[in-house]
Design a protein around this motif. Structure first.
Motif: not given
Length: 229
Positions: A3-8, A95-100, A115-120, A180-185
């Motif tokens: 799951l992903r959340r994206r921000f400007l 985890g990591h913030a992926l800056v594009d 994220f690995a789960s909806d709760g995270e 909190m635990a986030l997905n690693q790249p």
């Protein structure tokens, strides 16, 4: 399922992050959209991938297939739209913030957290240096940008708190909630460019105090332009 959340992200913050961290270059080419599936080819440094995303009763699922570089380049030539960007991974908590930085078809800066789960995903509170969230805005997916473009220039507020939050992240200091635990790249990053100067074999650390002062001056100029007297 990831799951992903994206921000400007404000361009000046993205520039500061690239100065402190290594980046990878990506090219993604998308095939015409279909109702229940989408497919695209990704060229990541020296690795080619063919990706298929399907939508079913259980939600979205992505399947990746490694393909030769030559095949990936040939597929890019026949895609309906393409997006070129560099990605920088900045550690935040576990985890990591992926800056594009999207370079083509237009310049745009985004930050994504996986994220690995909806709760995270629901429990994550973005740090101050993140801009407005666009997770639910379909215009800000790579596919939409590649196939339909993006009109307008999004407004991203700047603040002293946001700058301090970014400096904390660059120095490895995080608030409790960000641990909190986030997905690693998923793949080891291969540096695109080195961001620290090398003198006599020793890395010279950038003075973050000087960077912070420069960023403050830039924010003041931005605010003055937005509030003419």
């Amino acid at each position: 399922m990831t799951l992903r959340r994206r921000f400007l992200l404000t361009p000046s913050f993205a520039r500061l992050i690239r100065r402190e961290r290594d980046s990878l270059r990506y090219v993604e080419g998308f095939f015409p959209e279909q109702r229940d599936r989408s497919s695209w080819v990704r060229l990541k440094e020296d690795r080619g991938l063919l990706i298929l995303k399907t939508v079913g009763p259980g939600g979205e699922a992505e399947d990746e297939t490694v393909i030769p570089i030559g095949h990936a380049q040939a597929l890019l030539d026949v895609c309906a739209g393409e997006v070129n960007y560099t990605r920088t991974a900045l550690p935040i908590g576990g985890g990591h913030a992926l800056v594009d930085e999207i370079i083509r078809p237009r310049v745009l800066h985004l930050v994504t957290v996986e994220f690995a789960s909806d709760g995270e995903a629901r429990g994550f509170r973005p740090p101050e240096w993140f801009g407005p969230e666009v997770t639910a805005d379909a215009r800000y997916t790579n596919q939409a940008i590649a196939l339909r473009g993006l009109d307008g220039e999004p407004e991203i507020p700047l603040s002293d708190a946001a700058l301090n939050s970014l400096i904390d992240a660059l120095e490895g200091r995080f608030p409790v909630q960000a641990r909190m635990a986030l997905n690693q790249p998923k793949a080891k990053q291969v540096p695109l460019t080195r961001t620290k100067a090398q003198i006599s074999g020793e890395a010279v650390k950038v003075n973050l105090d000087e960077i912070e002062e420069a960023m403050r001056r830039e924010m003041e100029k931005t605010l003055q332009k937005g509030n003419p007297t």
